[in-house]
Design an enzyme around this catalytic site. Structure first.
Site, mmCIF file in Angstrom:
data_model
loop_
_atom_site.group_PDB
_atom_site.id
_atom_site.type_symbol
_atom_site.label_atom_id
_atom_site.label_comp_id
_atom_site.label_asym_id
_atom_site.label_seq_id
_atom_site.Cartn_x
_atom_site.Cartn_y
_atom_site.Cartn_z
ATOM 1 N N ARG A 43 0.882 -1.177 0.000
ATOM 2 C CA ARG A 43 0.000 0.000 0.000
ATOM 3 C C ARG A 43 0.914 1.220 0.000
ATOM 4 O O ARG A 43 1.534 1.537 1.012
ATOM 5 C CB ARG A 43 -0.886 -0.052 1.236
ATOM 6 N N SER A 115 -12.714 -3.542 -1.204
ATOM 7 C CA SER A 115 -13.113 -3.002 0.097
ATOM 8 C C SER A 115 -14.621 -2.840 0.137
ATOM 9 O O SER A 115 -15.218 -2.345 -0.825
ATOM 10 C CB SER A 115 -12.503 -1.615 0.316
ATOM 11 N N LYS A 144 -6.839 5.376 8.188
ATOM 12 C CA LYS A 144 -7.873 5.978 7.320
ATOM 13 C C LYS A 144 -8.637 6.993 8.158
ATOM 14 O O LYS A 144 -9.788 6.757 8.546
ATOM 15 C CB LYS A 144 -8.837 4.908 6.793
HETATM 16 N N1 TZP Z 1 -9.239 -0.107 4.760
HETATM 17 C C1 TZP Z 1 -10.224 -0.051 5.667
HETATM 18 S S1 TZP Z 1 -9.618 0.356 7.195
HETATM 19 C C2 TZP Z 1 -8.030 0.434 6.607
HETATM 20 C C3 TZP Z 1 -8.012 0.156 5.257
HETATM 21 C C4 TZP Z 1 -6.826 0.148 4.411
HETATM 22 C C5 TZP Z 1 -6.863 0.785 7.455
HETATM 23 C C6 TZP Z 1 -6.405 -0.352 8.280
HETATM 24 O O1 TZP Z 1 -5.268 0.041 9.002
HETATM 25 P P1 TZP Z 1 -5.126 -0.178 10.562
HETATM 26 O O2 TZP Z 1 -3.880 0.604 10.921
HETATM 27 O O3 TZP Z 1 -4.942 -1.647 10.811
HETATM 28 O O4 TZP Z 1 -6.340 0.385 11.209
#
Ligand code: TZP
Ligand code: MG
Length: 212
Positions: A43, A115, A144
């Site tokens: 990512r 997603s 996010k």
């Molecule tokens: N898609 C939905 S929540 C998210 C993504 C890429 C972030 C997940 O990251 P983290 O740090 O595990 O909350």
């Protein structure tokens, strides 16, 4: 498609440039896999395709001999150019591809992940042929920021209704993973709780020891 391996995947680990902190992507991949991550995503939101391809190739160099699939976030071109196992697309990216083009553009992609943030989206993604889906953000997350969490209720609904493998994602930590598993998830995707831990392999292992 790569469903056989996907079915057995439990911990989705990330090489996320937002959390690299000067570390080498290949080293992170090695540590994540050592901790039991059995699928990886690159990512790299701020990189352009050529740099992203380079990063994905470095991760594939570690992951492929260990039989761990590598998925590229957002960038179909980078996924094809690098020979990655798959691509992960957000809702906006997915719906932006006209229905009649999806088959053509993704026909030879072994794994397509999407997603989803509601049961409707999850069921639609399944109908659209996603090989796996992400369900979240389950909890608020700095990865996010500003995205409203869907909560454990959606995990529960997905567990009851979705046949394709799904990964709960978003704000999952060692403190709340039990609630995610109790809600019915058997797979989780974890970014910051692992990449910000002092020992990535150990943190990943702490998650994988809770899974299966
Ligand atoms: N898609 C939905 S929540 C998210 C993504 C890429 C972030 C997940 O990251 P983290 O740090 O595990 O909350
Ligand atoms: Mg995206």
């Amino acid at each position: 498609m790569g469903n056989t391996r996907l079915a057995s995947c439990r911990l989705y680990g990330f090489i996320d440039t937002a959390y690299l902190a000067g570390r080498r992507p290949s080293d992170l991949a090695r540590q994540l896999i050592a901790g039991g991550a059995d699928i990886l995503q690159v990512r790299a939101k701020e990189l352009h395709t050529p740099q992203r391809v380079e990063m994905v190739l470095a991760v594939i160099g570690v992951a492929m001999p260990r039989n761990v699939p590598v998925i590229v976030n957002d960038d179909i071109t980078a996924a094809f150019e690098s020979g990655a196992d798959g691509v992960h697309l957000g809702q906006e990216d997915w719906v932006a591809i006209p229905q009649e083009q999806r088959n053509d553009r993704l026909a030879n992609m072994r794994i397509v992940g999407i997603s989803t943030h509601s049961l409707e989206q999850a069921l639609q993604a399944e109908r659209d042929g996603a090989n796996y889906i992400g369900v979240g953000p389950v909890f608020p997350t700095g990865t996010k920021p500003g995205v409203p969490p869907v909560g454990l209720e959606l995990v529960q609904q997905a567990a009851g209704r979705v046949a394709v493998p799904f990964f709960a994602i978003g704000g999952i930590t060692l403190d709340n993973i039990d609630s995610v598993l109790t809600a019915g998830a058997s797979r989780v995707a974890v970014v910051s709780a692992i990449l910000q831990a002092p020992d990535v392999a150990k943190a990943a292992r702490a998650f994988t020891s809770k899974l299966k």
